[in-house]
Design a protein around this motif. Structure first.
Motif, short mmCIF file in Angstrom:
data_model
loop_
_atom_site.label_atom_id
_atom_site.label_comp_id
_atom_site.label_asym_id
_atom_site.label_seq_id
_atom_site.Cartn_x
_atom_site.Cartn_y
_atom_site.Cartn_z
N LYS A 1 0.83 -1.23 -0.21
CA LYS A 1 -0.13 -0.03 -0.12
C LYS A 1 0.79 1.12 0.05
CE LYS A 1 -4.13 -1.88 2.05
NZ LYS A 1 -5.11 -1.91 3.17
N GLU A 2 1.95 1.09 0.72
CA GLU A 2 2.99 2.34 0.65
C GLU A 2 3.32 2.53 -0.66
OE1 GLU A 2 6.20 1.82 3.25
OE2 GLU A 2 4.91 1.07 4.96
N TRP A 3 3.83 1.47 -1.35
CA TRP A 3 4.34 1.44 -2.70
C TRP A 3 3.11 2.29 -3.73
CZ3 TRP A 3 6.70 -3.87 -3.61
CH2 TRP A 3 7.75 -4.11 -2.79
N GLU A 4 1.90 1.69 -3.63
CA GLU A 4 0.77 2.18 -4.36
C GLU A 4 0.43 3.70 -4.22
OE1 GLU A 4 -1.54 -1.95 -5.17
OE2 GLU A 4 -1.90 -1.04 -3.40
N ALA A 5 0.57 4.13 -3.10
CA ALA A 5 0.36 5.63 -2.63
C ALA A 5 1.37 6.30 -3.08
CB ALA A 5 0.31 5.55 -0.99
N LEU A 6 2.48 5.89 -3.49
CA LEU A 6 3.60 7.12 -4.04
C LEU A 6 3.26 6.88 -5.66
CD1 LEU A 6 6.79 5.42 -2.18
CD2 LEU A 6 5.51 7.76 -2.42
#
Length: 160
Positions: free
Chosen positions: A43-48
């Motif tokens: 989710k952190e990667w997708e938020a970026l």
């Protein structure tokens, strides 16, 4: 600029003298595949804005992956003409910030990864408008080092 922390890396192709041409033969690039089984990290990667794929191998161990890359050449204007110029290679260092030979980094190593993100908005050759966020691989700091081991292909023997 963003730093991705504690990322499992696979297929590190960051040799300054040999960028990969496997995916784009006419556009050499340095690249690394990032993986995680942690949904929060995904989710952190997708938020970026990183495009993450869900992988479900036959053994049922689901993981998430993405590929980060940097083109080995960049377009610059010289006297009003677009020309290709060699780009700065991806920085690869160890935990003490000492340079490392990226060819020795094996699958399953863990790294902190520095990326540069920028928006893009252009019309492709077919007239389709393309917009999004591009993430450029800038550096790897290897925090858990797994040595790459070359495995001989089954059935082949050494020749003189």
């Amino acid at each position: 600029m963003a730093i991705l922390q504690n990322v499992n890396v696979y297929y590190v192709k960051c040799d300054p003298t040999r960028p990969s041409t496997k995916v784009t033969p006419d556009k050499p690039r340095w690249e690394v595949q990032i993986r995680t089984t942690d949904k929060a990290q995904k989710k952190e990667w997708e938020a970026l804005g990183i495009k993450v794929k869900v992988m479900d191998p036959d053994d049922g161990d689901i993981y998430y992956k993405a590929t980060l890359s940097k083109n080995a050449f960049k377009k610059v204007k010289k006297d009003g003409i677009d020309v290709l110029e060699a780009a700065k290679p991806v920085d690869v260092v160890d935990g003490n910030l000492d340079p490392m030979d990226s060819r020795t980094i094996g699958n399953g190593s863990v790294a902190n990864i520095r990326i540069f993100s920028s928006d893009y908005d252009f019309t492709d050759k077919d007239g389709k408008r393309m917009t999004g966020v591009k993430h450029t691989l800038m550096g790897l700091q290897i925090t858990k080092y797994v040595v790459y081991e070359f495995k001989e292909q089954e059935g082949f023997g050494k020749t003189s």
